[in-house]
Design an enzyme around this catalytic site. Structure first.
Site, mmCIF file in Angstrom:
data_model
loop_
_atom_site.group_PDB
_atom_site.id
_atom_site.type_symbol
_atom_site.label_atom_id
_atom_site.label_comp_id
_atom_site.label_asym_id
_atom_site.label_seq_id
_atom_site.Cartn_x
_atom_site.Cartn_y
_atom_site.Cartn_z
ATOM 1 N N THR A 22 0.819 -1.211 0.000
ATOM 2 C CA THR A 22 0.000 0.000 0.000
ATOM 3 C C THR A 22 0.849 1.255 0.000
ATOM 4 O O THR A 22 0.631 2.180 -0.802
ATOM 5 C CB THR A 22 -0.939 -0.004 1.222
ATOM 6 O OG1 THR A 22 -1.759 -1.176 1.184
ATOM 7 C CG2 THR A 22 -1.828 1.229 1.223
ATOM 8 N N CYS A 161 1.517 7.489 11.406
ATOM 9 C CA CYS A 161 0.585 8.366 10.695
ATOM 10 C C CYS A 161 -0.247 9.235 11.633
ATOM 11 O O CYS A 161 -0.516 10.407 11.330
ATOM 12 C CB CYS A 161 -0.318 7.559 9.776
ATOM 13 S SG CYS A 161 -1.050 6.094 10.534
ATOM 14 N N HIS A 263 -7.161 10.356 8.996
ATOM 15 C CA HIS A 263 -7.219 10.187 10.444
ATOM 16 C C HIS A 263 -7.719 11.479 11.098
ATOM 17 O O HIS A 263 -7.124 12.547 10.920
ATOM 18 C CB HIS A 263 -5.836 9.861 11.004
ATOM 19 C CG HIS A 263 -5.360 8.475 10.710
ATOM 20 N ND1 HIS A 263 -6.115 7.532 10.053
ATOM 21 C CD2 HIS A 263 -4.174 7.869 11.005
ATOM 22 C CE1 HIS A 263 -5.418 6.410 9.953
ATOM 23 N NE2 HIS A 263 -4.236 6.591 10.530
ATOM 24 N N ASN A 348 -3.666 10.023 6.203
ATOM 25 C CA ASN A 348 -2.702 9.041 6.697
ATOM 26 C C ASN A 348 -1.871 8.387 5.605
ATOM 27 O O ASN A 348 -0.767 7.903 5.872
ATOM 28 C CB ASN A 348 -3.425 7.952 7.495
ATOM 29 C CG ASN A 348 -4.540 7.292 6.728
ATOM 30 O OD1 ASN A 348 -5.546 7.931 6.406
ATOM 31 N ND2 ASN A 348 -4.391 6.012 6.428
#
Length: 372
Positions: A22, A161, A263, A348
């Site tokens: 990712t 993050c 976030h 994030n």
């Protein structure tokens, strides 16, 4: 060679390890349009090695795989395949990052890491580029103390993050009003923070999970390293003071919520200064904040964007403002328990991950730390 921020910069070859995951995919998306950095080598696990990137990666970004890397062969994460790279970006999982990143450093390659493995290292900077690029000064000591000493290689990590989203407004406030004594933060963290495939759907749909393993501890101590200073010890070595001279207590509660990216966190702070600044003064300081850092091409125009609306920021509406490279703050108001409280939103997968590493590398180039 040391660049000024106005120069377009030379072509700098970079590599990405953990390229199929990712964070690695986000690196590739950002680097494909970078004005200085050119993707030269890609690394992943042995099951991906030898395949074209388009066949090795289970691509999950909202834009297509960049044309320039579709047919690039993926290598195993061996420094030999990256020897022509001036910079290596690591999106490796923590399970494997420690040994691999250490091997790349020993091979005299600069590593900009998203993993947690070296964040506690006494000689590795933990840098949020909109906050503490001054900590890049630790790199020379890291190189000198390595056995054998290094000319170009080092490891630099970016923060967790959620920590990243917290420390940017905290730095802005402390720059204006002096030390914060206490901070209470409650996070509402997106599912992309767990990687892919992430949290099982039956656990997160119609639900909030009030626990993320290790997250609260990371927020509480990473904040101290990032907001602390570099000090000279009696032994002649530099050290991170972890806020020993200006103690800061952080209490974090971390929750996973059914949002894809972004976030959110609610933050309350108490100042050492008495009487404390008013909410309006804090708001003005957040708006005015300018990082003490080089003008990097991937940095946002506004490190902090402060919303006027009472119901902002919101992940769905605000997470991609400035391509997710800054943070959004809203609802700055008086706290009846501490002094002032507010809401923060940080993307994030951008400033909380790959974007931070890229801006850190840009700062290292501008400061003449990267040899190319």
């Amino acid at each position: 060679m040391c660049l000024t921020s106005s120069e377009s910069g030379p072509t700098i070859k970079v590599g990405v390890i953990g390229a199929t995951g990712t964070v690695g995919q986000r690196f590739i998306t950002l680097l494909a349009k970078h004005p200085w950095f050119i993707i030269h080598a890609l690394g992943a696990s042995s099951r991906s090695a030898g395949k074209p990137y388009s066949k090795a990666a289970n691509w999950k970004q909202s834009t297509p795989i960049p044309t320039g890397v579709r047919d690039t062969l993926v290598h195993e994460c061996n420094p030999e395949h990256f020897k022509d790279c001036a910079i290596v970006f690591s999106g490796l999982d923590a399970d494997v990052a420690g040994d691999i990143e250490g091997a790349f450093r020993t091979a005299d390659l600069p590593v900009f890491s998203n993993a947690k493995n070296y964040r506690r290292d006494l000689h590795v900077p933990l840098v949020v580029p909109l906050v503490n690029t001054a900590h890049l000064a630790m790199i020379a000591q890291q190189q000198a103390l390595h056995d054998p000493p290094l000319q170009k290689g080092f490891i630099l990590t970016n923060a967790n993050c959620s920590t990243t989203g917290l420390v940017i407004p905290l730095r802005a406030i402390e720059k204006a009003f002096g030390p914060i004594e206490s901070c209470i933060v409650t996070t509402m963290q997106a599912i992309s923070g767990a990687g892919y495939p992430g949290v099982p759907s039956l656990d997160i749909v119609d639900n909030v999970v009030p626990y993320i393993s290790g997250e609260e501890e990371k927020m509480e101590w990473e904040t101290l390293k990032i907001l602390g200073n570099l000090v000279d010890g009696d032994d002649g070595l530099k050290a991170f003071d972890m806020r020993a001279r200006q103690p800061l207590r952080v209490s974090a509660s971390c929750n996973r919520v059914p949002v894809i990216d972004g976030h959110m966190m609610t933050v309350s702070v108490r100042f050492a200064r008495r009487p404390p600044p008013s909410p309006q003064q804090v708001r003005e300081a957040l708006v005015a904040y300018t990082p003490d850092a080089p003008a990097c091409p991937s940095a946002p125009v506004h490190a902090i964007f402060v919303h006027e609306e009472s119901d902002r920021p919101q992940p769905r509406l605000d997470r991609y403002y400035q391509d997710g490279a800054g943070v959004s703050v809203g609802r700055v108001r008086q706290c009846p328990v501490l002094d002032v409280k507010f809401v923060v939103l940080a993307n994030n997968v951008s400033i909380g991950a790959a974007t931070s590493s890229i801006i850190n590398a840009e700062a290292a180039v501008l400061k003449g730390i990267i040899v190319h």
